[in-house]
Structures are given as structure tokens and as C-alpha cells.
Design a protein around this motif. Structure first.
Motif, PDB file in Angstrom:
ATOM      1  N   ARG A  99       0.839  -1.195   0.000  1.00  0.00           N
ATOM      2  CA  ARG A  99       0.000   0.000   0.000  1.00  0.00           C
ATOM      3  C   ARG A  99       0.877   1.250   0.000  1.00  0.00           C
ATOM      4  NH1 ARG A  99      -5.007   0.884   4.276  1.00  0.00           N
ATOM      5  NH2 ARG A  99      -6.079   2.531   3.111  1.00  0.00           N
ATOM      6  N   VAL A 100       0.510   2.217  -0.839  1.00  0.00           N
ATOM      7  CA  VAL A 100       1.284   3.459  -0.936  1.00  0.00           C
ATOM      8  C   VAL A 100       1.038   4.316   0.312  1.00  0.00           C
ATOM      9  CG1 VAL A 100       1.707   5.540  -2.295  1.00  0.00           C
ATOM     10  CG2 VAL A 100       1.079   3.408  -3.439  1.00  0.00           C
ATOM     11  N   VAL A 129      -0.875   5.350  -9.952  1.00  0.00           N
ATOM     12  CA  VAL A 129      -2.063   6.015 -10.492  1.00  0.00           C
ATOM     13  C   VAL A 129      -2.581   6.952  -9.406  1.00  0.00           C
ATOM     14  CG1 VAL A 129      -4.386   5.738 -11.431  1.00  0.00           C
ATOM     15  CG2 VAL A 129      -2.631   4.021 -11.917  1.00  0.00           C
ATOM     16  N   ILE A 130      -2.703   8.238  -9.754  1.00  0.00           N
ATOM     17  CA  ILE A 130      -3.087   9.268  -8.782  1.00  0.00           C
ATOM     18  C   ILE A 130      -4.483   9.783  -9.108  1.00  0.00           C
ATOM     19  CG2 ILE A 130      -2.485  11.509  -7.789  1.00  0.00           C
ATOM     20  CD1 ILE A 130       0.426  10.916  -8.642  1.00  0.00           C
ATOM     21  N   PHE A 131      -5.336   9.801  -8.109  1.00  0.00           N
ATOM     22  CA  PHE A 131      -6.693  10.350  -8.239  1.00  0.00           C
ATOM     23  C   PHE A 131      -6.774  11.613  -7.385  1.00  0.00           C
ATOM     24  CE2 PHE A 131      -7.240   5.888  -9.210  1.00  0.00           C
ATOM     25  CZ  PHE A 131      -8.124   5.895 -10.279  1.00  0.00           C
ATOM     26  N   ILE A 173      -3.596   7.492  -3.933  1.00  0.00           N
ATOM     27  CA  ILE A 173      -2.629   6.935  -4.890  1.00  0.00           C
ATOM     28  C   ILE A 173      -2.606   5.398  -4.805  1.00  0.00           C
ATOM     29  CG2 ILE A 173      -0.217   6.945  -5.661  1.00  0.00           C
ATOM     30  CD1 ILE A 173       0.060   9.675  -4.273  1.00  0.00           C
ATOM     31  N   PHE A 174      -2.569   4.764  -6.000  1.00  0.00           N
ATOM     32  CA  PHE A 174      -2.482   3.297  -6.117  1.00  0.00           C
ATOM     33  C   PHE A 174      -1.189   2.935  -6.860  1.00  0.00           C
ATOM     34  CE2 PHE A 174      -6.922   4.202  -5.619  1.00  0.00           C
ATOM     35  CZ  PHE A 174      -7.466   3.121  -4.950  1.00  0.00           C
ATOM     36  N   GLY A 189      -5.385   1.329  -2.107  1.00  0.00           N
ATOM     37  CA  GLY A 189      -4.618   2.535  -2.371  1.00  0.00           C
ATOM     38  C   GLY A 189      -4.196   3.185  -1.064  1.00  0.00           C
ATOM     39  N   SER A 190      -3.560   4.328  -1.174  1.00  0.00           N
ATOM     40  CA  SER A 190      -3.118   5.059   0.019  1.00  0.00           C
ATOM     41  C   SER A 190      -4.317   5.640   0.764  1.00  0.00           C
ATOM     42  CB  SER A 190      -2.172   6.192  -0.395  1.00  0.00           C
ATOM     43  OG  SER A 190      -2.911   7.167  -1.123  1.00  0.00           O
ATOM     44  N   LYS A 191      -4.060   6.061   1.962  1.00  0.00           N
ATOM     45  CA  LYS A 191      -5.103   6.791   2.692  1.00  0.00           C
ATOM     46  C   LYS A 191      -5.321   8.142   2.008  1.00  0.00           C
ATOM     47  CE  LYS A 191      -4.159   4.706   7.200  1.00  0.00           C
ATOM     48  NZ  LYS A 191      -3.755   4.958   8.613  1.00  0.00           N
ATOM     49  N   VAL A 192      -6.512   8.654   2.111  1.00  0.00           N
ATOM     50  CA  VAL A 192      -6.820   9.942   1.475  1.00  0.00           C
ATOM     51  C   VAL A 192      -5.977  11.025   2.149  1.00  0.00           C
ATOM     52  CG1 VAL A 192      -8.599  11.637   0.940  1.00  0.00           C
ATOM     53  CG2 VAL A 192      -9.140   9.183   0.931  1.00  0.00           C
TER      54      VAL A 192
END
Length: 198
Positions: A99-100, A129-131, A173-174, A189-192
């Protein structure tokens, strides 16, 4: 005179008999030898040749080149084998991506550039991949921006007009990896992370 005539006929008959017997006796050796000889046609020479008995010409018919299924002899012998196709099952390649963890995310309000720093790189990842979201409640539903980073690095810079003049922004981020030519994204993915806007 009559006796002379009879004598002449007798001599003629005797001569014919002697000639007949001579011809008959001359044919006897040929008949005896015929049993010991055989006549065949030589394909190479095109002539009729005589082969002594017991020495028949070699037979090279197609039967000489046909063997049983279980026989394998001679240079021309062919063994028929039935092979059962082996079914090869492809093993599924499992993807294990950590996990990022995002250390910080910041930008200037009027800028279209955002800086993101990770705590550490994901070792087996090929990129990220970034959201980007406008609200925390939109996470996992509706994103403002999606960016793919094609390198595995700790410091990431993304640019877009969509993030300019925004007062609040959030990122998630994933990590991803290519397996057999297909892109596999980590399930978690990472925590917000809230973006710090200066």
C-alpha cells in the motif's frame, strides 16, 4: 525292277527315321537343362537374361517397406506411435503490491502544478495512479483528475489546468505493475491525503 523300287523306299524311310531320332536326341540335353534355368527380364539392360536356378533376382516390391505397428527394423522401417496431447495449465501470476504511503501533497493555489512526496517507494511497482478529488466525500465515486506516473519514484510532480485555483483538494494513490503485458493495479490505495494549498 520291283525289288529295286522297294529297296529305294526302304532306304528313304530309314534315312528319315535316323534324322528324326537325331533331332530328338539333340533336344534331350536342352530339356534337362531347362529345369535348372529360369528366364527373366532385366529392367536395367532391357534384355532377356538367364539366371541359374536358386539365384532368383532380388524382389524389391513395396511389401519390403511395410512393417507392423510395433516393428521398427531397417533404414526404411517406420514405427507408428500415437501420442496423447498434454494439456498445459497456465498458472495465474499473483501480484503483491504494498500500500502506498503519502508523506505530503502541496501546491500553490494559482498553480497547475502539484508536488507529492511518498514516505517510500513501493519496491515491486512499475508506477502509480493518482486520483485527485475536490471533496473527501467524492473519494471512490467522482474524481476531478486521474494521472498515471510511469516511473517508480518517491517525489512525484503532476500538472493540470483542472487543479488551478482550487481551495480544497484530496489525493489517493495506487501502485501498479505490468504482468504479462497487462497493467495490474493494487487493490488497496493510500489513505486519502489532503493537499496543502499555499
Amino acid at each position: 525292277m520291283r525289288n529295286g523300287y522297294v529297296e529305294k523306299i526302304t532306304r528313304t524311310a530309314l534315312t528319315v527315321f535316323v534324322c528324326t531320332m537325331a533331332v530328338a536326341w539333340a533336344r534331350v540335353p536342352y530339356s534337362l537343362n531347362a529345369a535348372e534355368r529360369s528366364t527373366t527380364f532385366d529392367e536395367n539392360q532391357g534384355d532377356v537374361v538367364t539366371i541359374p536356378a536358386g539365384e532368383d533376382k532380388e524382389d524389391t516390391s513395396i511389401a519390403d517397406f511395410i512393417f507392423d505397428d510395433e516393428t521398427e527394423t531397417g533404414e526404411t522401417g517406420i514405427k507408428n506411435e500415437t501420442t496423447t496431447p498434454v494439456e498445459v495449465k497456465k498458472e495465474k501470476t499473483s501480484v503483491s503490491l504494498s500500500r502506498v504511503k503519502v508523506k505530503s501533497a502541496s501546491k500553490k493555489k494559482s498553480a497547475k502544478r502539484m508536488k507529492i512526496v511518498l514516505k517510500k517507494k513501493v519496491k515491486t511497482a512499475d508506477g502509480y495512479v493518482i486520483f485527485v478529488y475536490k471533496k473527501r466525500g467524492n473519494v471512490g465515486k467522482k474524481y476531478l483528475l486521474k494521472k498515471q506516473v510511469k516511473k517508480n519514484k518517491k517525489r512525484i510532480i503532476i500538472r493540470s489546468k483542472k487543479i488551478r485555483n482550487k481551495s480544497k483538494l484530496f489525493v489517493k494513490i495506487f501502485a501498479y505493475k505490468f504482468v504479462d503485458g497487462k497493467m495490474k493495479v493494487a487493490k488497496k490505495g493510500s489513505k486519502v491525503k489532503k493537499v496543502k494549498i499555499k
